[in-house]
Scaffold this active site. Structure first.
Site, PDB file in Angstrom:
ATOM      1  N   SER A 195       0.845  -1.192   0.000  1.00 18.80           N
ATOM      2  CA  SER A 195       0.000   0.000   0.000  1.00 18.80           C
ATOM      3  C   SER A 195       0.880   1.242   0.000  1.00 18.80           C
ATOM      4  CB  SER A 195      -0.891   0.019   1.246  1.00 18.80           C
ATOM      5  OG  SER A 195      -0.170   0.485   2.380  1.00 18.80           O
ATOM      6  N   ASP A 196       0.326   2.357  -0.421  1.00 17.32           N
ATOM      7  CA  ASP A 196       1.010   3.618  -0.184  1.00 17.32           C
ATOM      8  C   ASP A 196       0.800   3.999   1.288  1.00 17.32           C
ATOM      9  OD1 ASP A 196       2.422   5.984  -0.594  1.00 17.32           O
ATOM     10  OD2 ASP A 196       1.432   6.415  -2.486  1.00 17.32           O
ATOM     11  N   TRP A 197       1.494   5.034   1.716  1.00 17.89           N
ATOM     12  CA  TRP A 197       1.511   5.423   3.135  1.00 17.89           C
ATOM     13  C   TRP A 197       0.074   5.601   3.666  1.00 17.89           C
ATOM     14  CZ3 TRP A 197       5.900   7.637   6.130  1.00 17.89           C
ATOM     15  CH2 TRP A 197       5.513   8.096   7.379  1.00 17.89           C
ATOM     16  N   GLY A 198      -0.318   4.736   4.605  1.00 24.88           N
ATOM     17  CA  GLY A 198      -1.596   4.885   5.290  1.00 24.88           C
ATOM     18  C   GLY A 198      -2.813   4.527   4.469  1.00 24.88           C
ATOM     19  N   ALA A 199      -2.630   3.995   3.254  1.00 24.10           N
ATOM     20  CA  ALA A 199      -3.769   3.823   2.350  1.00 24.10           C
ATOM     21  C   ALA A 199      -4.743   2.745   2.810  1.00 24.10           C
ATOM     22  CB  ALA A 199      -3.270   3.515   0.938  1.00 24.10           C
TER      23      ALA A 199
END
Length: 723
Positions: free
Chosen positions: A266-270
């Site tokens: 995932s991207d950051w916090g996605a």
């Protein structure tokens, strides 16, 4: 380490240990980091325990041979299986030697240099302990308001695909296991992150599956075909579903249709962002949806570690899904050779020799020069002469902020400034005078007065203008894409002096250049050129290098046109010519339809003519190709490099087709007076597209071939495909 050993480790792991492998945390969480694992503030609120940390699978942002080795040492002492950490970081356009931003590299149309830049970035990163880079970003972009256009190579799927392959080759090489100077690549952001509504970062993306497949997916597929090891999910929705929870996108398309068996992160916090998106009521549902969609690693949120165990134990989620993700992660660690050498080339002493070495800086200088685009050169004011008195004025005259976003390891002090570059070319240092003129977004009377005094004694004024790096990149979206008013005011004051003006632009997006291009004599679009910025700019301004860059993204006439791109549809009421002002056609009442500078545009210090554009046959069959050719002549006084571009239009399709599409390009170097015949092979495969039922095939019928120096200035020849 064989695959069966990976499976053996998984069988010996507890469920909690396996889930922790699916977590990525930033370096401060880890013992051995410069923060020594001291958790404070927002990180403390995440509730990460020591047990999770000692079993975590990967580190975000680790770099520097000493720190990464220390983190790995401390981790291996506490992990009972001896599973090493993956060190990941954003090495986007250079590690310490910073190359031009990707949008600038796109304007080089040079795959060899693009590959070389990624190879050097990988070498500097790997010797510093990095194993994986979150690059390349291959998102197709058509809206310059979006801050991350600087991280893409432009608006064309064909060209983006070529660059995607080049970057992956550069990062990974041909033997990732044994070549310790390479890193694993992670293509991003899957999918269609470059098409947010309103050009606003993280915003909704809404398009048909045909548009997705036709324009946006090819570059991701090209990266994966080249062997890219990882995929990062996008923040945005795709067909109403956040990418990180999108089973159709991740499992059905990426895994099943394309056969990708690598790691998805995932991207950051996605993962947790599914809650504000409105597709998950709580973190448990977010964890369930992300894992079932196929996301192996959750970056910097804790939905997996907090909830996957209870989901498995309740029977709602199969443990086999956790095992699949762990196996993919351990297999990548195996492929990188981390079980045998968990430090994988991290070497402080060698880093001192390799990082920012002369060889790397030379490549950065060459690529920077090839990435700049000459947009205007009225009266042949350029190139400059080493005996001219030059007034260098502007907020970037002596500023090291020329690397752009995603250059976090780069240092302003290492950047060759513009004034330094110009001084190196002049016959006498006294010929150069310098003034700020203004700040990036503000100006004082005193600054303007000094600029006037400096400029009064000069033969030519060189303005160094543009956007500060914080005005571009992630979350750097702008609704007004003109230069800040302070800089436009500086241009007006300089214009009053009646002297020749050359403007060098440093920016991360195509700009609305009104108030610039209409006021000055020459414009060189330099983007963010990187570490060797000033040297490369001086090479171009003084003619030691002839400009050869060509736009990989159109410059709008006005932000009101956005998105504006060359391969648009024709509509049922097209405007036949810009001069046709009939009301009931598809056009604006107050501005042209056409961009200010089209895709593929760029000037040189010489002139090229195109003659004898022809096809070897006006009939193409499925089994035999035809040849397009043109004779290009350098009619100027200096040698130059020309980019010959091939476009094709399908006149009548099963669905609407673009007015033209890039299908090929050739770079040639010609001495003054020299000519060369440039040829392109046209095959049936080049004419395929996604039909109403999404079948990918060609149609018999009429086509037009275009050859020219940009997407607008072309010569056309018709042909037919016969089946």
């Amino acid at each position: 380490m064989l695959k069966q050993n990976v499976q053996h480790i998984i069988q010996d792991m507890t469920l909690e240990e396996k889930i922790s492998q699916l977590v990525q945390l930033a370096t401060p969480f880890f013992k051995g980091s410069s923060d020594q694992g001291f958790i404070t503030g927002p990180m403390q609120e995440m509730g990460i325990t020591d047990d999770v940390i000692c079993n975590t699978g990967s580190v975000l942002g680790g770099s520097g041979a000493r720190e990464t080795r220390n983190i790995q040492d401390a981790h291996l002492k506490e992990n009972r299986h001896g599973i090493p950490l993956l060190m990941m970081a954003d090495i986007v356009h250079g590690f310490k030697t910073i190359f031009p931003v990707p949008l600038a590299i796109g304007c080089s149309w040079d795959m060899n240099l693009a590959e070389k830049s990624a190879e050097i970035a990988a070498k500097e990163a790997s010797v510093s302990g990095v194993h994986v880079t979150f690059a390349p970003m291959v998102d197709l972009v058509r809206d310059p308001r979006w801050g991350r256009v600087m991280e893409s190579t432009g608006e064309d799927g064909f060209l983006n695909s070529e660059f995607a392959r080049a970057f992956v080759r550069g990062f990974q090489g041909t033997d990732l296991t044994n070549d310790k100077d390479r890193v694993a690549a992670c293509v991003k952001h899957f999918a269609a992150y470059g098409a947010p509504e309103g050009g606003r970062d993280y915003n909704t993306v809404n398009m048909s599956e045909r548009q997705l497949r036709e324009s946006y997916l090819p570059a991701y597929k090209a990266a994966l075909d080249e062997g890219c090891e990882m995929v990062m999910t996008a923040f945005n929705t795709v067909d109403g579903i956040p990418a990180t929870a999108n089973k159709k996108l991740m499992r059905d398309l990426l895994r099943d249709e394309w056969g990708f068996d690598g790691v998805i992160i995932s991207d950051w916090g996605a993962v947790k962002e599914q809650l504000p998106h409105g597709v998950a009521e709580d973190e448990a549902e977010a964890a369930y949806k992300a894992l079932t969609a196929g996301v192996d690693i959750e970056m910097m949120t804790t939905c997996y570690v907090d909830h996957l165990k209870e989901l498995v134990e309740s029977g709602k989620l199969s443990e086999s899904l956790v095992d699949e993700s762990v196996e993919r992660i351990l297999t990548l660690k195996q492929k990188l050779g981390l079980f045998e050498d968990p430090y994988r080339g991290a070497d402080e002493k060698r880093a001192e020799e390799v990082i920012l070495c002369e060889e790397h800086r030379d490549v950065a200088r060459e690529l920077a020069a090839k990435s700049c685009v000459l947009l205007k050169n009225e009266g042949g004011i350029l190139p400059l002469q080493p005996t001219q008195k030059i007034a260098l004025i502007g907020p970037f005259a002596t500023n090291g902020d020329l690397m752009g976003p995603w250059s976090w390891q780069g240092a302003f002090d290492d950047v060759v400034k513009v004034d330094t570059g110009l001084l190196d070319k002049l016959a006498d240092p006294s010929l150069l005078t310098v003034a700020d003129g203004c700040e990036v977004e503000s100006v004082t009377t005193e600054q303007l007065e000094k600029a006037v005094r400096v400029a009064n004694d000069a033969d030519v004024i060189v303005l160094a203008l543009g956007e500060a790096s914080y005005m571009s990149g992630e979350a750097g979206c702008r609704a007004d894409i003109r230069l800040p008013e302070a800089q436009l005011q500086l241009i007006q004051e300089m214009k009053k002096l009646g002297k020749p003006i050359v403007t060098v632009l440093f920016n991360g997006r195509p700009l609305d250049l009104h108030g610039v291009v209409d006021q000055v004599d020459a414009v060189l679009e330099a983007w963010y050129p990187g570490t060797e910025a000033g040297a490369a700019i001086a090479d171009l301004l003084f003619g030691d290098v002839n400009p050869s860059g060509r736009l990989s993204m159109s410059f709008p006439y006005s932000v009101g046109q956005v998105p504006v791109y060359y391969n648009h549809f024709n509509t049922g009421r097209p405007q036949p010519t810009p001069e046709n002002k009939e009301r009931y056609l598809s056009h604006y009442l107050d501005i042209p339809n056409e961009p200010l500078f089209p895709f593929g545009f760029g000037l040189s210090y010489t002139e090229f003519t195109y003659d004898d554009v022809k096809l070897s046959s006006d009939v193409l069959t499925e089994d035999e190709s035809i040849t397009a050719s043109v004779t290009v002549t350098n009619t100027g006084d200096v040698a130059g490099e020309e980019l010959v571009q091939l476009y094709i239009r399908d006149i009548a399709g099963d669905v609407v087709r673009p007015v033209k599409e890039l299908k090929g390009y050739r770079k040639i170097v010609l001495e003054p007076g020299a000519s060369e015949e440039v040829t392109f092979e046209i095959t049936e495969e080049m004419l395929r597209y996604h039909h109403e039922n999404l079948e990918f095939k060609s149609d018999a019928g009429k086509f037009t071939m275009f050859i020219g120096k940009n997407s607008h200035d072309v010569v056309s020849v018709p042909f037919r495909l016969v089946k």
